[in-house]
Design a protein around this motif. Structure first.
Motif, mmCIF file in Angstrom:
data_model
loop_
_atom_site.group_PDB
_atom_site.id
_atom_site.type_symbol
_atom_site.label_atom_id
_atom_site.label_comp_id
_atom_site.label_asym_id
_atom_site.label_seq_id
_atom_site.Cartn_x
_atom_site.Cartn_y
_atom_site.Cartn_z
ATOM 1 N N GLY A 156 -0.859 18.081 -69.221
ATOM 2 C CA GLY A 156 -0.113 19.040 -68.547
ATOM 3 C C GLY A 156 0.094 18.567 -66.761
ATOM 4 O O GLY A 156 -0.086 17.629 -66.562
ATOM 5 N N GLY A 157 0.265 19.953 -66.220
ATOM 6 C CA GLY A 157 0.662 19.668 -64.822
ATOM 7 C C GLY A 157 -0.141 20.527 -63.904
ATOM 8 O O GLY A 157 -0.229 21.755 -64.172
ATOM 9 N N GLY A 158 -0.536 19.986 -62.951
ATOM 10 C CA GLY A 158 -1.396 20.863 -61.767
ATOM 11 C C GLY A 158 -1.223 20.054 -60.336
ATOM 12 O O GLY A 158 -0.886 18.918 -60.094
ATOM 13 N N LYS A 159 -1.824 20.686 -59.334
ATOM 14 C CA LYS A 159 -1.859 20.259 -58.231
ATOM 15 C C LYS A 159 -2.998 21.199 -57.291
ATOM 16 O O LYS A 159 -3.050 22.201 -57.566
ATOM 17 C CB LYS A 159 -0.582 20.109 -57.489
ATOM 18 N N GLY A 160 -3.375 20.409 -56.393
ATOM 19 C CA GLY A 160 -4.340 21.272 -55.605
ATOM 20 C C GLY A 160 -4.482 20.466 -54.235
ATOM 21 O O GLY A 160 -4.202 19.666 -53.803
ATOM 22 N N GLY A 161 -5.582 21.103 -53.301
ATOM 23 C CA GLY A 161 -5.967 20.598 -52.044
ATOM 24 C C GLY A 161 -6.331 21.671 -51.306
ATOM 25 O O GLY A 161 -6.674 22.520 -51.452
ATOM 26 N N SER A 162 -6.299 21.178 -49.835
ATOM 27 C CA SER A 162 -6.607 21.962 -48.884
ATOM 28 C C SER A 162 -6.108 21.869 -47.443
ATOM 29 O O SER A 162 -5.432 20.407 -47.258
ATOM 30 C CB SER A 162 -8.003 22.025 -48.674
ATOM 31 N N ASP A 163 -5.838 22.648 -46.420
ATOM 32 C CA ASP A 163 -5.462 22.088 -45.101
ATOM 33 C C ASP A 163 -6.351 21.378 -44.191
ATOM 34 O O ASP A 163 -6.001 21.413 -42.999
ATOM 35 C CB ASP A 163 -4.859 23.680 -44.517
ATOM 36 N N PHE A 164 -7.373 21.130 -44.841
ATOM 37 C CA PHE A 164 -8.348 20.172 -44.167
ATOM 38 C C PHE A 164 -7.705 18.989 -43.933
ATOM 39 O O PHE A 164 -6.793 18.329 -44.677
ATOM 40 C CB PHE A 164 -9.664 19.892 -45.002
ATOM 41 N N ASP A 165 -7.833 18.382 -42.467
ATOM 42 C CA ASP A 165 -7.263 17.110 -41.990
ATOM 43 C C ASP A 165 -8.380 16.274 -41.905
ATOM 44 O O ASP A 165 -9.016 16.157 -40.937
ATOM 45 C CB ASP A 165 -6.478 17.355 -40.957
ATOM 46 N N PRO A 166 -8.553 15.179 -42.944
ATOM 47 C CA PRO A 166 -9.406 14.123 -42.769
ATOM 48 C C PRO A 166 -9.351 13.067 -41.706
ATOM 49 O O PRO A 166 -10.197 12.570 -41.196
ATOM 50 C CB PRO A 166 -9.355 13.285 -44.216
ATOM 51 N N LYS A 167 -8.175 13.254 -41.065
ATOM 52 C CA LYS A 167 -7.822 12.247 -40.136
ATOM 53 C C LYS A 167 -8.617 12.526 -38.778
ATOM 54 O O LYS A 167 -8.480 13.649 -38.221
ATOM 55 C CB LYS A 167 -6.158 12.418 -39.645
ATOM 56 N N GLY A 168 -9.457 11.470 -38.413
ATOM 57 C CA GLY A 168 -10.066 11.579 -37.085
ATOM 58 C C GLY A 168 -11.352 11.941 -37.472
ATOM 59 O O GLY A 168 -12.224 12.367 -36.617
ATOM 60 N N LYS A 169 -11.863 12.466 -38.701
ATOM 61 C CA LYS A 169 -13.230 13.042 -39.031
ATOM 62 C C LYS A 169 -13.979 11.923 -39.211
ATOM 63 O O LYS A 169 -13.603 10.701 -39.639
ATOM 64 C CB LYS A 169 -12.918 13.737 -40.091
ATOM 65 N N SER A 170 -15.269 11.915 -39.023
ATOM 66 C CA SER A 170 -16.268 11.154 -39.386
ATOM 67 C C SER A 170 -16.377 11.012 -41.234
ATOM 68 O O SER A 170 -16.147 11.827 -41.784
ATOM 69 C CB SER A 170 -17.665 11.177 -38.764
#
Length: 283
Positions: free
Chosen positions: A58-72
């Motif tokens: 089937g189809g789905g999608k997910g995620g977050s507005d968290f930005d891994p760029k620049g994070k340790s």
């Protein structure tokens, strides 16, 4: 919690759009632009992409507005663990199988899978894109970029032509762009552009295998910016993003083929006209 001990709050989503053919299947995206509307659109699109494979997905999608760029690494790990503490109750090998997307590579999938295993007390194939050491598949990282190029090769073959000798514009510099460039090089094409959210580089001499290895280390290990490529190679020119422009100048170079490999809806009407004017015959 970040490395300074400050609490950070982000919003996470999982869109389960359609499971008529099989378990929900689609990536997780960690990027500041993520919102409910974008993920609903991507999940809707994923339904048809997965159906075209003829596999029971089937189809789905997910995620977050968290930005891994620049994070340790520790900050990314703590976020992934927090995210999975809620997501785990909604997914499973016969229910919903997430994958990686923008901002979610093997590192993030590993952190997510580790927490899933801890919470459910089972080792199961609930995420794709895992490392080979914990149940991942051979050639999984290459699949999207290679597939794009194979599809393009079949398209251009209908004109009794091949990709050999063609000049190609590629956007992005992550997983898809890297392996698109790699396969184009193998087929004898010349890739002259790559980009990230800060801007793009144009290398008239082409991004050969040696330069591509530098890009892989730059983006996958050091997590640097594409501007550093231009600092290292004198044949390359760097152009920073200009929010005032109504088009992307990356697509305004002489070329034969274009491979959008960064994100969705990359090309607008002005970009399309620029490509036609510059001799692009295949997108």
């Amino acid at each position: 919690m970040d490395d300074q001990g400050e609490i950070q709050v982000n919003r996470g989503f999982r869109i389960e759009m359609n499971s008529a053919l099989g378990p929900y299947k689609g990536g997780l995206r960690f990027h500041p632009s993520v919102n409910l509307g974008i993920l609903k659109f991507l999940a809707f699109e994923q339904v048809f992409k997965n159906a075209l494979t003829t596999l029971p997905m089937g189809g789905g999608k997910g995620g977050s507005d968290f930005d891994p760029k620049g994070k340790s690494d520790n900050e990314v790990m703590r976020f992934c663990h927090s995210f999975m503490c809620e997501l785990f109750r909604h997914i499973g090998p016969d229910t919903d199988v997430p994958a990686g997307d923008i901002g979610v590579g093997a590192r993030e999938i590993g952190f997510l899978f580790g927490m899933y295993k801890k919470l459910r007390n089972e080792f199961t194939g609930v995420l794709t894109g895992k490392g080979l050491n914990w149940g991942g598949s051979l050639i999984r990282p290459e699949a999207t970029g290679y597939g794009s190029v194979y599809f393009a090769a079949e398209m251009i073959a209908t004109r009794k032509e091949s990709l050999e000798g063609k000049t190609c514009l590629v956007s992005g510099s992550g997983n898809v762009a890297q392996f698109t460039t790699e396969k184009l090089n193998e087929l004898g094409a010349k890739v002259v552009t790559l980009s990230d959210s800060s801007g793009y580089i144009y290398d008239e001499k082409g991004i050969d295998s040696k330069k591509l290895e530098y890009v892989k280390v730059l983006k996958n290990v050091r997590r640097g910016r594409v501007k550093e490529y231009a600092d290292k190679y004198s044949s390359a020119a760097y152009t920073a993003v200009d929010p005032a422009l109504d088009h992307n100048p990356l697509w305004n170079h002489k070329a034969d083929c274009a491979f959008p490999s960064a994100t969705q809806n990359e090309i607008n009407g002005k970009d399309a006209q620029n490509m036609v004017n510059n001799g692009v015959i295949l997108v």
